[in-house]
Design a protein around this motif. Structure first.
Motif, PDB file in Angstrom:
ATOM      1  N   ARG A  82       0.796  -1.233   0.000  1.00 54.83           N
ATOM      2  CA  ARG A  82       0.000   0.000   0.000  1.00 54.83           C
ATOM      3  C   ARG A  82       0.825   1.277   0.000  1.00 54.83           C
ATOM      4  O   ARG A  82       0.341   2.340   0.375  1.00 54.83           O
ATOM      5  N   VAL A  83       2.089   1.199  -0.423  1.00 57.35           N
ATOM      6  CA  VAL A  83       2.866   2.432  -0.571  1.00 57.35           C
ATOM      7  C   VAL A  83       3.388   2.477  -2.006  1.00 57.35           C
ATOM      8  O   VAL A  83       4.498   2.933  -2.267  1.00 57.35           O
ATOM      9  N   GLU A  84       2.555   2.018  -2.941  1.00 53.46           N
ATOM     10  CA  GLU A  84       3.009   1.841  -4.318  1.00 53.46           C
ATOM     11  C   GLU A  84       3.501   3.144  -4.948  1.00 53.46           C
ATOM     12  O   GLU A  84       4.526   3.146  -5.650  1.00 53.46           O
ATOM     13  N   LEU A  85       2.805   4.254  -4.700  1.00 52.99           N
ATOM     14  CA  LEU A  85       3.228   5.513  -5.340  1.00 52.99           C
ATOM     15  C   LEU A  85       4.536   6.028  -4.756  1.00 52.99           C
ATOM     16  O   LEU A  85       5.402   6.524  -5.492  1.00 52.99           O
ATOM     17  N   ASP A  86       4.690   5.909  -3.435  1.00 55.49           N
ATOM     18  CA  ASP A  86       5.964   6.320  -2.816  1.00 55.49           C
ATOM     19  C   ASP A  86       7.123   5.489  -3.384  1.00 55.49           C
ATOM     20  O   ASP A  86       8.190   6.009  -3.711  1.00 55.49           O
ATOM     21  N   ARG A  87       6.876   4.198  -3.493  1.00 52.72           N
ATOM     22  CA  ARG A  87       7.888   3.280  -4.027  1.00 52.72           C
ATOM     23  C   ARG A  87       8.237   3.647  -5.470  1.00 52.72           C
ATOM     24  O   ARG A  87       9.408   3.673  -5.861  1.00 52.72           O
ATOM     25  N   ALA A  88       7.215   3.968  -6.251  1.00 56.66           N
ATOM     26  CA  ALA A  88       7.443   4.336  -7.652  1.00 56.66           C
ATOM     27  C   ALA A  88       8.275   5.610  -7.743  1.00 56.66           C
ATOM     28  O   ALA A  88       9.236   5.698  -8.522  1.00 56.66           O
ATOM     29  N   ARG A  89       7.936   6.609  -6.926  1.00 56.22           N
ATOM     30  CA  ARG A  89       8.697   7.871  -6.964  1.00 56.22           C
ATOM     31  C   ARG A  89      10.141   7.656  -6.537  1.00 56.22           C
ATOM     32  O   ARG A  89      11.071   8.224  -7.120  1.00 56.22           O
ATOM     33  N   HIS A  90      10.333   6.836  -5.523  1.00 58.06           N
ATOM     34  CA  HIS A  90      11.696   6.536  -5.060  1.00 58.06           C
ATOM     35  C   HIS A  90      12.505   5.894  -6.204  1.00 58.06           C
ATOM     36  O   HIS A  90      13.653   6.275  -6.469  1.00 58.06           O
ATOM     37  N   ALA A  91      11.876   4.953  -6.909  1.00 58.60           N
ATOM     38  CA  ALA A  91      12.565   4.287  -8.032  1.00 58.60           C
ATOM     39  C   ALA A  91      12.899   5.294  -9.131  1.00 58.60           C
ATOM     40  O   ALA A  91      14.012   5.290  -9.682  1.00 58.60           O
ATOM     41  N   LEU A  92      11.965   6.171  -9.443  1.00 58.77           N
ATOM     42  CA  LEU A  92      12.188   7.165 -10.508  1.00 58.77           C
ATOM     43  C   LEU A  92      13.288   8.150 -10.112  1.00 58.77           C
ATOM     44  O   LEU A  92      14.124   8.537 -10.938  1.00 58.77           O
ATOM     45  N   GLU A  93      13.293   8.550  -8.857  1.00 58.61           N
ATOM     46  CA  GLU A  93      14.341   9.473  -8.386  1.00 58.61           C
ATOM     47  C   GLU A  93      15.721   8.826  -8.511  1.00 58.61           C
ATOM     48  O   GLU A  93      16.684   9.465  -8.954  1.00 58.61           O
ATOM     49  N   MET A  94      15.812   7.571  -8.114  1.00 55.69           N
ATOM     50  CA  MET A  94      17.115   6.890  -8.210  1.00 55.69           C
ATOM     51  C   MET A  94      17.550   6.755  -9.667  1.00 55.69           C
ATOM     52  O   MET A  94      18.726   6.934  -9.993  1.00 55.69           O
ATOM     53  N   ALA A  95      16.592   6.434 -10.564  1.00 52.57           N
ATOM     54  CA  ALA A  95      16.946   6.317 -11.991  1.00 52.57           C
ATOM     55  C   ALA A  95      17.423   7.656 -12.527  1.00 52.57           C
ATOM     56  O   ALA A  95      18.397   7.724 -13.296  1.00 52.57           O
ATOM     57  N   CYS A  96      16.768   8.739 -12.105  1.00 54.41           N
ATOM     58  CA  CYS A  96      17.207  10.086 -12.516  1.00 54.41           C
ATOM     59  C   CYS A  96      18.615  10.385 -12.017  1.00 54.41           C
ATOM     60  O   CYS A  96      19.350  11.156 -12.638  1.00 54.41           O
ATOM     61  N   GLY A  97      18.974   9.798 -10.890  1.00 54.03           N
ATOM     62  CA  GLY A  97      20.306   9.994 -10.331  1.00 54.03           C
ATOM     63  C   GLY A  97      21.340   9.072 -10.952  1.00 54.03           C
ATOM     64  O   GLY A  97      22.483   9.008 -10.483  1.00 54.03           O
ATOM     65  N   GLY A  98      20.966   8.318 -11.980  1.00 54.73           N
ATOM     66  CA  GLY A  98      21.944   7.522 -12.706  1.00 54.73           C
ATOM     67  C   GLY A  98      21.962   6.044 -12.343  1.00 54.73           C
ATOM     68  O   GLY A  98      22.781   5.281 -12.867  1.00 54.73           O
ATOM     69  N   ARG A  99      21.067   5.617 -11.453  1.00 58.89           N
ATOM     70  CA  ARG A  99      21.045   4.212 -11.045  1.00 58.89           C
ATOM     71  C   ARG A  99      20.291   3.356 -12.068  1.00 58.89           C
ATOM     72  O   ARG A  99      19.432   3.853 -12.801  1.00 58.89           O
ATOM     73  N   ARG A 100      20.646   2.076 -12.105  1.00 53.51           N
ATOM     74  CA  ARG A 100      19.880   1.110 -12.927  1.00 53.51           C
ATOM     75  C   ARG A 100      18.904   0.386 -11.991  1.00 53.51           C
ATOM     76  O   ARG A 100      19.299  -0.543 -11.281  1.00 53.51           O
ATOM     77  N   VAL A 101      17.680   0.858 -12.017  1.00 57.02           N
ATOM     78  CA  VAL A 101      16.684   0.425 -11.035  1.00 57.02           C
ATOM     79  C   VAL A 101      15.747  -0.611 -11.649  1.00 57.02           C
ATOM     80  O   VAL A 101      15.272  -0.442 -12.776  1.00 57.02           O
ATOM     81  N   VAL A 102      15.505  -1.689 -10.919  1.00 58.71           N
ATOM     82  CA  VAL A 102      14.462  -2.644 -11.312  1.00 58.71           C
ATOM     83  C   VAL A 102      13.374  -2.631 -10.236  1.00 58.71           C
ATOM     84  O   VAL A 102      13.655  -2.831  -9.051  1.00 58.71           O
ATOM     85  N   VAL A 103      12.152  -2.343 -10.673  1.00 56.27           N
ATOM     86  CA  VAL A 103      10.987  -2.433  -9.787  1.00 56.27           C
ATOM     87  C   VAL A 103      10.381  -3.816 -10.006  1.00 56.27           C
ATOM     88  O   VAL A 103      10.002  -4.146 -11.138  1.00 56.27           O
TER      89      VAL A 103
END
Lengths: 250, 250
Positions: free
Chosen positions: A56-77
């Motif tokens: 039930r924190v799907e949107l927070d999790r999504a934003r965290h993943a997007l922020e990390m990808a913007c910072g250059g990380r290779r993120v897998v959700v």
């Protein structure tokens, strides 16, 4: 370094139902984000950071993943099953649409997976072998009246049906109402399959005529499949085969 | 030697979308049976006999596979996508039910695969991210009136929709009628995705508003996805992302 975000489906549970495409994406990830039990399925290794989070924190999790990808990380959700079927892909795109313009131009990919209803159908035979629908029975994010409307129209259309999230501890009454609607709308005693945790050590399959179904047969790890009016049982030693023929007589 | 029959899904085309479970079954097979282009995806090796057959002989193919399994062979029947979604699993079970009693007690397993609609949805974003239905638009085995009824009820239920076999050379008119029904029933200009041969070198994806769709945009290698009334486009460089949000307002 250019970041990226991959939304990957881990399938229903067994390692041999994870596609090589997803395995390769996980091998290249710097960060894996997802609901605790799904992240627990990813092996730890040097260079990989796991970010498990609660339900039930799907949107927070999504934003965290997007922020990390913007910072250059290779993120897998990671999602179980297929990420596009009642899982994380829509949540990530909701966050993209509402977020900073830069998020839209990230390298974003969705990798499909074996969704629960197909794993369950395969175990039972071929109950979804003709036209069918998939309905999320949780009314967390939609009004119950819409679920009820869809159930009645799906029965009228004579779709086989797959139900996700049939019954949670906090909202046990929806599935009881679903069974009432189906008994009323289907007018026959078609086969129902309760498939719990398919392809895991806790797998359990029950095949029950609609009139004998009870709400407690389902929980949040169960996907429920309901045949259409032509769905048949082949009796044999052990559990019967449930399948829906390809043809409908004119 | 005890024979067995496995009905396996090869996924939409790419090798890295074949599950390890299916790869292992193929490695143990003595015989592989299926439609010519699907059998062509299986590598030849000593000890393996390939039995490609033409389209529209599904029941003959199923009986042949069952007879070989009864004779002690380890037979794999291959489908593209998932074998339980408009593919070979139902045909095999039709043959089992109509065949000799001994066929029922064979070791029969269905191995799921990535079905075309999920591979297509992943490429576009998450258009099936909410309740949806899957309809085979071919009227080879069912009356057109039933297809039309299901289309109208699916639109009324506000399901996102996936169409398999939208348009064949021999029956080109059905998809034109489908588009007319949807334009009439949906009452808005929702996004439609034409996804052809996803994950193969011939992959092509088109995203078109419903009112601008034409029948020739689809052929038998295309799966067509239609959003529901809430499906959204995120514009960005390149193709937009198409997704259906998880929530529906009360």
């Amino acid at each position: 370094m250019t970041g990226s975000i991959v939304i990957a489906g881990l399938g229903p549970g067994a390692d041999d139902l994870v596609t090589p495409e997803v395995t390769a994406a996980l091998a290249q990830a710097t960060d894996v984000v997802g609901y605790i039990p799904y992240v627990a399925r990813v092996a730890e290794r040097p260079g990989l950071t796991l970010h498990p989070s609660d339900n039930r924190v799907e949107l927070d999790r999504a934003r965290h993943a997007l922020e990390m990808a913007c910072g250059g990380r290779r993120v897998v959700v990671v999602s179980s099953g297929d990420p596009g079927v009642f899982a994380m892909a829509s949540a990530v795109f909701e966050a993209v649409e509402a977020g900073p313009a830069g998020w839209r131009d990230l390298d974003i990919r969705v990798l499909p997976g074996i969704t629960a209803m197909l794993a369950a159908a395969a175990r039972a035979g071929a109950p979804l072998g003709h036209d069918f629908c998939a309905i999320n029975l949780s009314d967390n994010l939609k009004p119950w009246a819409l679920i009820e409307k869809r159930l009645r129209l799906a029965a009228e259309a004579d779709f086989a049906m797959a139900f996700y999230n049939p019954r949670s501890k906090s909202r046990p009454e929806g599935f009881a109402k679903t069974l009432d609607i189906l008994n009323d709308a289907c007018g026959d005693d078609r086969p129902v399959i309760f498939a719990r945790a398919v392809s895991t050590p806790e797998e359990m399959l029950q095949i029950v005529p609609l009139s004998e179904c009870t709400p407690v047969m389902a929980d949040m790890r169960t996907v429920v499949l309901v045949g259409n009016s032509t769905t048949r049982l082949i009796e044999r030693r052990g559990a019967p085969i449930v399948y829906t023929p390809r043809a409908v007589a004119p």
